[in-house]
Design a protein around this motif. Structure first.
Motif, PDB file in Angstrom:
ATOM      1  N   ILE A  39      26.534  -4.602  -1.112  1.00 29.06           N
ATOM      2  CA  ILE A  39      26.909  -5.697  -2.005  1.00 29.06           C
ATOM      3  C   ILE A  39      25.956  -6.846  -1.730  1.00 29.06           C
ATOM      4  O   ILE A  39      25.707  -7.199  -0.575  1.00 29.06           O
ATOM      5  CB  ILE A  39      28.367  -6.134  -1.765  1.00 29.06           C
ATOM      6  N   LYS A  40      25.420  -7.436  -2.805  1.00 30.34           N
ATOM      7  CA  LYS A  40      24.437  -8.504  -2.656  1.00 30.34           C
ATOM      8  C   LYS A  40      24.716  -9.646  -3.613  1.00 30.34           C
ATOM      9  O   LYS A  40      25.333  -9.462  -4.654  1.00 30.34           O
ATOM     10  CB  LYS A  40      23.031  -7.966  -2.920  1.00 30.34           C
ATOM     11  N   ILE A  41      24.210 -10.806  -3.245  1.00 29.39           N
ATOM     12  CA  ILE A  41      24.204 -11.966  -4.140  1.00 29.39           C
ATOM     13  C   ILE A  41      23.164 -11.669  -5.214  1.00 29.39           C
ATOM     14  O   ILE A  41      22.019 -11.356  -4.902  1.00 29.39           O
ATOM     15  CB  ILE A  41      23.797 -13.251  -3.381  1.00 29.39           C
ATOM     16  N   ILE A  42      23.563 -11.759  -6.501  1.00 27.88           N
ATOM     17  CA  ILE A  42      22.593 -11.512  -7.573  1.00 27.88           C
ATOM     18  C   ILE A  42      22.331 -12.756  -8.413  1.00 27.88           C
ATOM     19  O   ILE A  42      21.380 -12.780  -9.196  1.00 27.88           O
ATOM     20  CB  ILE A  42      23.012 -10.335  -8.479  1.00 27.88           C
ATOM     21  N   GLU A  77      31.818 -12.177   3.404  1.00 31.81           N
ATOM     22  CA  GLU A  77      30.992 -12.997   4.275  1.00 31.81           C
ATOM     23  C   GLU A  77      29.538 -12.780   3.879  1.00 31.81           C
ATOM     24  O   GLU A  77      29.083 -11.634   3.768  1.00 31.81           O
ATOM     25  CB  GLU A  77      31.208 -12.586   5.730  1.00 31.81           C
ATOM     26  N   ILE A  78      28.815 -13.862   3.649  1.00 32.26           N
ATOM     27  CA  ILE A  78      27.393 -13.768   3.344  1.00 32.26           C
ATOM     28  C   ILE A  78      26.666 -13.698   4.675  1.00 32.26           C
ATOM     29  O   ILE A  78      26.801 -14.589   5.521  1.00 32.26           O
ATOM     30  CB  ILE A  78      26.902 -14.962   2.511  1.00 32.26           C
ATOM     31  N   LEU A  79      25.898 -12.629   4.882  1.00 29.76           N
ATOM     32  CA  LEU A  79      25.297 -12.355   6.179  1.00 29.76           C
ATOM     33  C   LEU A  79      23.871 -12.877   6.274  1.00 29.76           C
ATOM     34  O   LEU A  79      23.093 -12.779   5.331  1.00 29.76           O
ATOM     35  CB  LEU A  79      25.289 -10.845   6.439  1.00 29.76           C
ATOM     36  N   ASP A  80      23.534 -13.398   7.436  1.00 21.95           N
ATOM     37  CA  ASP A  80      22.159 -13.764   7.750  1.00 21.95           C
ATOM     38  C   ASP A  80      21.612 -12.634   8.613  1.00 21.95           C
ATOM     39  O   ASP A  80      21.848 -12.574   9.807  1.00 21.95           O
ATOM     40  CB  ASP A  80      22.109 -15.090   8.509  1.00 21.95           C
ATOM     41  N   THR A  81      20.915 -11.688   7.972  1.00 23.31           N
ATOM     42  CA  THR A  81      20.419 -10.512   8.686  1.00 23.31           C
ATOM     43  C   THR A  81      19.093 -10.772   9.386  1.00 23.31           C
ATOM     44  O   THR A  81      18.506  -9.865   9.950  1.00 23.31           O
ATOM     45  CB  THR A  81      20.280  -9.319   7.725  1.00 23.31           C
ATOM     46  N   GLU A  82      18.634 -12.021   9.343  1.00 25.64           N
ATOM     47  CA  GLU A  82      17.406 -12.385  10.057  1.00 25.64           C
ATOM     48  C   GLU A  82      17.743 -13.040  11.389  1.00 25.64           C
ATOM     49  O   GLU A  82      16.978 -13.856  11.909  1.00 25.64           O
ATOM     50  CB  GLU A  82      16.564 -13.334   9.196  1.00 25.64           C
ATOM     51  N   SER A 111      26.699 -15.726  10.121  1.00 21.02           N
ATOM     52  CA  SER A 111      27.305 -15.942   8.818  1.00 21.02           C
ATOM     53  C   SER A 111      26.672 -17.137   8.118  1.00 21.02           C
ATOM     54  O   SER A 111      26.431 -18.175   8.727  1.00 21.02           O
ATOM     55  CB  SER A 111      28.808 -16.200   8.981  1.00 21.02           C
ATOM     56  N   LYS A 112      26.418 -16.975   6.819  1.00 18.98           N
ATOM     57  CA  LYS A 112      25.957 -18.083   5.988  1.00 18.98           C
ATOM     58  C   LYS A 112      27.138 -18.728   5.266  1.00 18.98           C
ATOM     59  O   LYS A 112      26.997 -19.801   4.699  1.00 18.98           O
ATOM     60  CB  LYS A 112      24.942 -17.596   4.958  1.00 18.98           C
ATOM     61  N   GLY A 113      28.275 -18.055   5.266  1.00 20.86           N
ATOM     62  CA  GLY A 113      29.460 -18.617   4.627  1.00 20.86           C
ATOM     63  C   GLY A 113      30.394 -17.547   4.113  1.00 20.86           C
ATOM     64  O   GLY A 113      30.055 -16.364   4.079  1.00 20.86           O
ATOM     65  N   ILE A 114      31.580 -17.982   3.709  1.00 22.19           N
ATOM     66  CA  ILE A 114      32.616 -17.098   3.183  1.00 22.19           C
ATOM     67  C   ILE A 114      32.811 -17.432   1.707  1.00 22.19           C
ATOM     68  O   ILE A 114      32.880 -18.606   1.336  1.00 22.19           O
ATOM     69  CB  ILE A 114      33.958 -17.297   3.927  1.00 22.19           C
ATOM     70  N   ILE A 115      32.898 -16.391   0.873  1.00 18.74           N
ATOM     71  CA  ILE A 115      33.205 -16.577  -0.545  1.00 18.74           C
ATOM     72  C   ILE A 115      34.391 -15.696  -0.925  1.00 18.74           C
ATOM     73  O   ILE A 115      34.655 -14.690  -0.267  1.00 18.74           O
ATOM     74  CB  ILE A 115      31.980 -16.286  -1.449  1.00 18.74           C
ATOM     75  N   ILE A 116      35.093 -16.099  -1.975  1.00 21.63           N
ATOM     76  CA  ILE A 116      36.321 -15.417  -2.382  1.00 21.63           C
ATOM     77  C   ILE A 116      36.196 -15.008  -3.846  1.00 21.63           C
ATOM     78  O   ILE A 116      35.832 -15.834  -4.690  1.00 21.63           O
ATOM     79  CB  ILE A 116      37.532 -16.346  -2.192  1.00 21.63           C
ATOM     80  N   ALA A 117      36.514 -13.726  -4.138  1.00 23.76           N
ATOM     81  CA  ALA A 117      36.438 -13.219  -5.510  1.00 23.76           C
ATOM     82  C   ALA A 117      37.385 -14.008  -6.403  1.00 23.76           C
ATOM     83  O   ALA A 117      38.566 -14.120  -6.119  1.00 23.76           O
ATOM     84  CB  ALA A 117      36.775 -11.731  -5.545  1.00 23.76           C
ATOM     85  N   ASP A 163      20.664 -11.527  -0.772  1.00 27.17           N
ATOM     86  CA  ASP A 163      21.397 -11.587   0.498  1.00 27.17           C
ATOM     87  C   ASP A 163      22.541 -10.580   0.458  1.00 27.17           C
ATOM     88  O   ASP A 163      23.225 -10.429  -0.551  1.00 27.17           O
ATOM     89  CB  ASP A 163      21.960 -12.982   0.740  1.00 27.17           C
ATOM     90  N   GLU A 164      22.748  -9.908   1.568  1.00 25.26           N
ATOM     91  CA  GLU A 164      23.809  -8.915   1.684  1.00 25.26           C
ATOM     92  C   GLU A 164      25.158  -9.598   1.867  1.00 25.26           C
ATOM     93  O   GLU A 164      25.261 -10.643   2.498  1.00 25.26           O
ATOM     94  CB  GLU A 164      23.523  -8.012   2.880  1.00 25.26           C
ATOM     95  N   VAL A 165      26.199  -9.011   1.302  1.00 23.93           N
ATOM     96  CA  VAL A 165      27.560  -9.535   1.354  1.00 23.93           C
ATOM     97  C   VAL A 165      28.455  -8.466   1.924  1.00 23.93           C
ATOM     98  O   VAL A 165      28.352  -7.301   1.568  1.00 23.93           O
ATOM     99  CB  VAL A 165      28.031  -9.952  -0.063  1.00 23.93           C
ATOM    100  N   SER A 166      29.345  -8.841   2.828  1.00 25.46           N
ATOM    101  CA  SER A 166      30.249  -7.898   3.467  1.00 25.46           C
ATOM    102  C   SER A 166      31.679  -8.236   3.104  1.00 25.46           C
ATOM    103  O   SER A 166      32.114  -9.378   3.280  1.00 25.46           O
ATOM    104  CB  SER A 166      30.054  -7.954   4.978  1.00 25.46           C
ATOM    105  N   LYS A 167      32.437  -7.276   2.574  1.00 27.24           N
ATOM    106  CA  LYS A 167      33.840  -7.510   2.243  1.00 27.24           C
ATOM    107  C   LYS A 167      34.643  -7.644   3.534  1.00 27.24           C
ATOM    108  O   LYS A 167      34.502  -6.844   4.433  1.00 27.24           O
ATOM    109  CB  LYS A 167      34.384  -6.358   1.395  1.00 27.24           C
ATOM    110  N   LEU A 168      35.461  -8.679   3.604  1.00 24.69           N
ATOM    111  CA  LEU A 168      36.271  -8.916   4.801  1.00 24.69           C
ATOM    112  C   LEU A 168      37.623  -8.252   4.679  1.00 24.69           C
ATOM    113  O   LEU A 168      38.121  -7.995   3.634  1.00 24.69           O
ATOM    114  CB  LEU A 168      36.461 -10.421   5.024  1.00 24.69           C
TER     115      LEU A 168
END
Length: 135
Positions: free
Chosen positions: A7-10, A35-40, A59-65, A130-135
């Motif tokens: 899952i990614k931010i588009i 959770e928006i991941l900082d993979t760097e 983590s770069k932050g949390i977002i909610i559907a 950016d990759e997104v991980s479902k919490l």
């Protein structure tokens, strides 16, 4: 959702609204958290072998559907401020100088050149892909 789909931010609407590439077809439901991941993140090295064991992703932050479509989802940051407790209620009514702070959406740090609008902050800005991980 496919176990291999990332899952990614588009699309970055603004500092509080993002569109991800997964929707109801992928099992996403309203109010799912991501959770928006900082993979760097910092590389972790084995001190004896010198082998890189992986990265410390932050983590770069949390977002909610918020609005879920078949193939994409509009996700927003959480609301902050404006919360009242029993104690703050009493203080507010006994002291007219105490004002309730209005609630607002948390603003995340984004790459401002990638904000495209379309709807009503980590040490690295959020970027397309950016990759997104479902919490």
């Amino acid at each position: 959702m496919s176990a291999t789909k990332k899952i990614k931010i588009i699309k970055i609407v603004d500092e509080t609204a993002f569109i991800i590439n997964a929707g109801s077809d992928d099992g996403i439901e309203k109010n799912d958290k991501f959770e928006i991941l900082d993979t760097e993140g910092e590389k972790v090295e084995d001190p004896e072998t010198g082998e890189i064991l992986g990265n410390l992703n932050t983590s770069k932050g949390i977002i909610i559907a918020e609005t879920v479509y078949e193939k994409m989802t509009i996700a927003r940051t959480r609301m902050i401020g404006g919360e009242l407790t029993y104690v703050s209620d009493i203080l507010k009514f006994t002291n007219p100088y105490i004002k309730e702070k209005p609630s607002h959406r948390e603003e995340l740090l984004v790459d401002e050149s990638e904000i495209t609008g379309g709807l009503q902050k980590s040490s690295n800005p959020i970027k397309i892909g950016d990759e997104v991980s479902k919490l």
